[in-house]
Write an enzyme that holds these catalytic residues in place. Structure first.
Site, PDB file in Angstrom:
ATOM      1  N   GLY A  79       0.837  -1.199   0.000  1.00 27.64           N
ATOM      2  CA  GLY A  79       0.000   0.000   0.000  1.00 27.64           C
ATOM      3  C   GLY A  79       0.869   1.246   0.000  1.00 27.64           C
ATOM      4  N   LEU A  80       0.247   2.374  -0.192  1.00 29.35           N
ATOM      5  CA  LEU A  80       0.983   3.643  -0.191  1.00 29.35           C
ATOM      6  C   LEU A  80       1.694   3.872   1.131  1.00 29.35           C
ATOM      7  CD1 LEU A  80      -1.658   5.981  -1.893  1.00 29.35           C
ATOM      8  CD2 LEU A  80       0.602   5.435  -2.818  1.00 29.35           C
ATOM      9  N   PRO A  81       2.756   4.678   1.132  1.00 24.42           N
ATOM     10  CA  PRO A  81       3.385   5.047   2.403  1.00 24.42           C
ATOM     11  C   PRO A  81       2.366   5.682   3.354  1.00 24.42           C
ATOM     12  CG  PRO A  81       4.763   5.731   0.561  1.00 24.42           C
ATOM     13  CD  PRO A  81       3.468   5.265  -0.034  1.00 24.42           C
ATOM     14  N   GLY A  84      -1.061   2.528   6.527  1.00 21.15           N
ATOM     15  CA  GLY A  84      -1.412   1.742   7.712  1.00 21.15           C
ATOM     16  C   GLY A  84      -0.893   0.321   7.670  1.00 21.15           C
ATOM     17  N   LYS A  85      -0.049   0.001   6.698  1.00 20.32           N
ATOM     18  CA  LYS A  85       0.485  -1.360   6.530  1.00 20.32           C
ATOM     19  C   LYS A  85       1.169  -1.880   7.785  1.00 20.32           C
ATOM     20  CE  LYS A  85       3.279  -0.319   3.250  1.00 20.32           C
ATOM     21  NZ  LYS A  85       2.968   1.118   3.307  1.00 20.32           N
ATOM     22  N   SER A 152       6.099  -1.806  -1.976  1.00 17.66           N
ATOM     23  CA  SER A 152       6.105  -2.615  -3.210  1.00 17.66           C
ATOM     24  C   SER A 152       5.139  -2.046  -4.247  1.00 17.66           C
ATOM     25  CB  SER A 152       5.788  -4.080  -2.897  1.00 17.66           C
ATOM     26  OG  SER A 152       4.643  -4.225  -2.091  1.00 17.66           O
TER      27      SER A 152
END
Length: 241
Positions: A79-81, A84-85, A152
């Site tokens: 996911g985008l920076p 919330g990953k 990624s």
């Protein structure tokens, strides 16, 4: 949380054997009224049962029936920076640890701290993902599952990971750029918008959304805890039954 030590287990085994042998001696004495016979029976019973238990355990060790191997899996959070990953992946890892399965946590920041100077161009990122794929594959060869979180942003690197590792579960942590900017406590988006950070996904570089993610978590609709429930439920259904 307390862990049973080997010394405690040994002492417990000895104490149980003493109780069992003493019980046998008392029963024989009550039936026959001879202490010498009772003690002899207790000693013989002890030796025989230790030997039989060993043989019984060795026999069952060779029998595969009833055993179920947990195939290692890889949870790949993308996911985008600031989407919330890492927060969700950390919580998922904590929950999966409770299942007592071999599992490791891999996060992009930790890896970049170990391997500085990797770079952020498309070529650099794809090369880096190949390294991570090899790391995950090595862990899987030792039956260790992984919870990995990396931006990624490119489809080809995610495709590479899918080909390299077993049971790859892509978790797309979905959030638009505006939402990520609001969570930008590190000021990275500000720097990227100002041109201080190059190749920043969502600002001056692309983020190619996964088209075949096993799980999609919309962080505008779900809290981190709600997301964890969904992901852990998926893992339990497919890999840890």
């Amino acid at each position: 949380m307390y862990k049973e030590t080997n010394k405690r287990s040994i002492v417990k085994g000895i104490s149980w054997r003493i109780v069992a042998t003493t019980t046998t001696i008392i029963i024989v004495y009550l039936f026959f009224g001879r202490l010498d016979l009772a003690i002899a029976a207790g000693m013989i019973e002890t030796v025989l049962k230790v030997g039989l238990y060993w043989a019984h355990e060795r026999a069952w060790f060779k029998i595969q029936w009833g055993r179920k191997k947990i195939e290692p899996f890889n949870l790949w959070f993308t996911g985008l920076p600031l989407s919330g990953k890492t927060t969700i992946a950390d919580k998922v890892y904590t929950e999966l640890e409770k299942l007592h399965i071999p599992i490791e946590r891999i996060d992009s920041k930790d890896i970049r701290d170990l391997i500085p100077g990797i770079g952020f161009t498309r070529e650099d990122r794809n090369r880096h993902m190949y390294r991570i794929g090899n790391l995950v594959r090595t862990l899987q060869k030792n039956s260790i599952s992984t919870v990995a979180s990396f931006v990624s942003p490119y489809k080809e690197s995610r495709k590479t990971i899918r080909k390299m590792v077993k049971n790859n579960i892509v978790v797309y942590v979905k959030a638009d750029v505006e939402t990520c900017q609001k969570r930008d406590y590190k000021g990275k988006y500000v720097k990227a918008l100002a041109g201080e950070l190059k190749n920043f996904p969502g600002v001056n570089d692309v983020y190619e959304e996964p088209q075949h993610a096993e799980i999609v978590i919309d962080t505008d609709q779900l809290s981190a805890d709600e997301a964890v429930v969904i992901i852990v439920k998926y893992v339990k259904k497919h890999y840890v039954k």
